[in-house]
Scaffold this motif. Structure first.
Motif, short mmCIF file in Angstrom:
data_model
loop_
_atom_site.label_atom_id
_atom_site.label_comp_id
_atom_site.label_asym_id
_atom_site.label_seq_id
_atom_site.Cartn_x
_atom_site.Cartn_y
_atom_site.Cartn_z
N ALA A 243 24.71 63.40 18.69
CA ALA A 243 24.72 62.52 19.84
C ALA A 243 23.35 61.86 19.98
N LEU A 244 23.33 60.71 20.61
CA LEU A 244 22.06 60.02 20.81
C LEU A 244 21.16 60.85 21.71
N GLY A 245 19.90 60.94 21.34
CA GLY A 245 18.93 61.69 22.13
C GLY A 245 17.57 61.58 21.50
N ASP A 246 16.64 62.43 21.95
CA ASP A 246 15.28 62.38 21.41
C ASP A 246 14.87 63.69 20.74
N VAL A 247 15.85 64.56 20.44
CA VAL A 247 15.56 65.83 19.77
C VAL A 247 15.68 65.62 18.26
N PRO A 248 14.59 65.81 17.50
CA PRO A 248 14.67 65.61 16.05
C PRO A 248 15.67 66.55 15.40
N VAL A 249 16.50 66.02 14.51
CA VAL A 249 17.40 66.83 13.70
C VAL A 249 16.68 67.07 12.37
N VAL A 250 16.33 68.33 12.11
CA VAL A 250 15.50 68.69 10.95
C VAL A 250 16.38 69.31 9.88
N ALA A 251 16.27 68.78 8.67
CA ALA A 251 17.08 69.30 7.57
C ALA A 251 16.21 69.45 6.33
N ASN A 252 16.52 68.68 5.29
CA ASN A 252 15.86 68.87 4.00
C ASN A 252 14.93 67.73 3.63
N ALA A 253 14.13 67.29 4.56
CA ALA A 253 13.15 66.24 4.30
C ALA A 253 11.98 66.41 5.26
N PRO A 256 12.48 63.70 10.41
CA PRO A 256 13.80 63.97 11.01
C PRO A 256 14.89 63.14 10.36
N ALA A 257 16.06 63.74 10.19
CA ALA A 257 17.19 63.02 9.60
C ALA A 257 17.75 62.01 10.61
N TYR A 258 17.83 62.40 11.86
CA TYR A 258 18.26 61.56 12.96
C TYR A 258 17.94 62.34 14.23
N PHE A 259 18.54 61.98 15.37
CA PHE A 259 18.19 62.62 16.63
C PHE A 259 19.46 63.06 17.38
N HIS A 260 19.28 64.09 18.21
CA HIS A 260 20.39 64.68 18.94
C HIS A 260 19.97 64.83 20.40
N ASN A 261 20.91 65.26 21.24
CA ASN A 261 20.56 65.46 22.65
C ASN A 261 20.48 66.94 23.03
N VAL A 262 20.66 67.83 22.05
CA VAL A 262 20.50 69.26 22.30
C VAL A 262 19.62 69.84 21.18
N SER A 263 19.08 71.02 21.43
CA SER A 263 18.22 71.67 20.44
C SER A 263 18.75 73.08 20.16
N ASN A 264 18.37 73.64 19.01
CA ASN A 264 18.65 75.05 18.73
C ASN A 264 17.39 75.81 18.33
N ARG A 265 16.24 75.16 18.43
CA ARG A 265 14.94 75.80 18.24
C ARG A 265 13.98 75.19 19.25
#
Length: 397
Positions: A243-253, A256-265
């Motif tokens: 979902a659109l947001g300002d939380v970085p989505v962190v994967a294998n680079a 940030p791959a893109y951004f989300h509206n929730v975090s898990n860390r």
């Protein structure tokens, strides 16, 4: 009035025409060659992917060669041609171009176009970096898995066509900016090499010449990473489900791959990329992130500091990359990293190491201070003058 202004007033008193590239030259598509065609020496070649990774505004030598007997079946760029990557990861990147200034003809891959023209080749290459070019390109590109621009659409893009003497004077000015930035980058890389040396020496607690603050070995212990930290896998996530947001989505680079509206860390998070080209890559994040196709390292309280673990694992980056396995997409398994033995010095020693390395890291990586800040300022200055110098009083073609 600058020399360029005087030349325009003298040579183009009615203004500089804007003309479709198709009227300024012709586009020639390259022809396919494969990895099996590469040899140690032979016919020089340029693959579209290399334009993104190995070439800048101009080039006078190649990085790879193909079998010379293929020359008759391939399309060749001549000295002065522009070579354009017609395929890219996204619309923003596609159509990166390099002016070929070498002495010999070179083979061009079929995902490239040769632009053959009578203009100054470096001038044309600079034009391909401008906002004016990118705005037009974005309207003409197609995008599915990869972004593409056809030769017919490239021919429709409108470019300034000042007299050749004006083109060369503009190139002379922009080349000076480029040379200054290259000098600063070389100095920065030397500083970063120095930083890597001291970082590795500071955390090499088992080396006889370690700079680990004269730490007494009696105050040091070694442990499996799983005994002093918890490793946690990220959660599944795709671009379509984010979902659109300002939380970085962190994967294998690294980014940030893109951004989300929730975090898990949250807080300090040390991340190890799990798969792909960056498998084993270590990064550090402060604040909320959403961790997906990677895993995080959470040091036990009172045992290891997260920032110390980051510096420690970054110094051992090559060893983590060596854990990569798998016949298809390479990946790093959590259990292999869990079994990795790490030094566990007292917390006061960890804090001192972090303090030293963070200061050094800021000097070579923080874009707000030191050489990185100067390079960023020079790049903005260059982009400003590139835009200014490639924008002309126009007249009808």
């Amino acid at each position: 009035m600058s020399r360029i202004d005087r030349l325009i007033a003298e040579l183009a008193p009615q203004g500089v025409p804007l003309m479709p590239l198709g009227q300024l030259g012709e586009f020639i598509r390259g022809r396919r060659f494969t990895k099996a065609d590469y040899v140690d020496s032979g016919l020089g070649s340029i693959h579209y992917g290399e334009i993104y990774t190995d070439y800048g505004t101009t080039a006078s030598s190649v990085h790879r060669f193909v079998r010379p007997e293929l020359k008759g079946s391939l399309r060749l760029a001549r000295p002065g041609d522009l070579v354009i990557a017609a395929t890219g990861e996204n619309v923003q990147e596609v159509c990166k171009a390099v002016a070929w200034l070498g002495d010999e003809e070179v083979a061009i891959h079929d995902d490239c176009y040769i632009f053959r023209h009578q203009m100054d080749p470096t001038f044309v290459s600079y034009f391909f970096q401008t906002a004016h070019f990118h705005e037009q390109k974005a309207r003409l590109a197609s995008e599915s898995k990869l972004a593409r621009v056809s030769g017919a659409n490239l021919a429709r893009i409108v470019a300034p066509a000042p007299p050749l003497e004006v083109q060369r004077e503009i190139v002379s000015v922009l080349d000076k900016f480029r040379a200054l930035e290259a000098e600063l980058k070389a100095e920065l890389e030397a500083r970063r090499e120095q930083y890597r040396y001291y970082r590795d020496a500071l955390v090499a607690f088992d080396a006889p010449d370690s700079l680990s603050l004269s730490l007494s070995q009696s105050r040091l212990r070694w442990a499996r990473l799983s005994d002093v930290a918890t490793l946690r896998r990220g959660s599944a996530m795709t671009a379509t489900s984010a979902a659109l947001g300002d939380v970085p989505v962190v994967a294998n680079a690294p980014e940030p791959a893109y951004f989300h509206n929730v975090s898990n860390r949250d807080g300090e998070t040390v991340v190890v990329a799990r798969s792909g080209a960056y498998a084993g890559f270590v990064s550090y994040w402060r604040g909320p992130i959403f961790l997906t196709d990677a895993f995080s390292v959470h040091p036990h309280d009172g045992v290891l500091m997260p920032r110390f673990v980051f510096h420690l694992l970054r110094a051992r980056q090559a060893q983590l990359h060596a854990f990569k396995a798998g016949a298809g997409v390479p990946h790093v398994r959590v259990k292999d990293v869990e079994s990795y033995e790490v030094p566990v010095p007292p917390l006061d020693v960890q804090a001192r190491v972090v303090e030293i390395l963070d200061k050094f890291d800021a000097l070579v990586n923080d874009v707000s201070v030191g050489l990185p800040a100067e390079i960023a300022a020079r790049r903005k200055q260059y982009e400003y003058y590139r835009h200014k110098l490639l924008t002309f009083p126009e007249r009808a073609a």
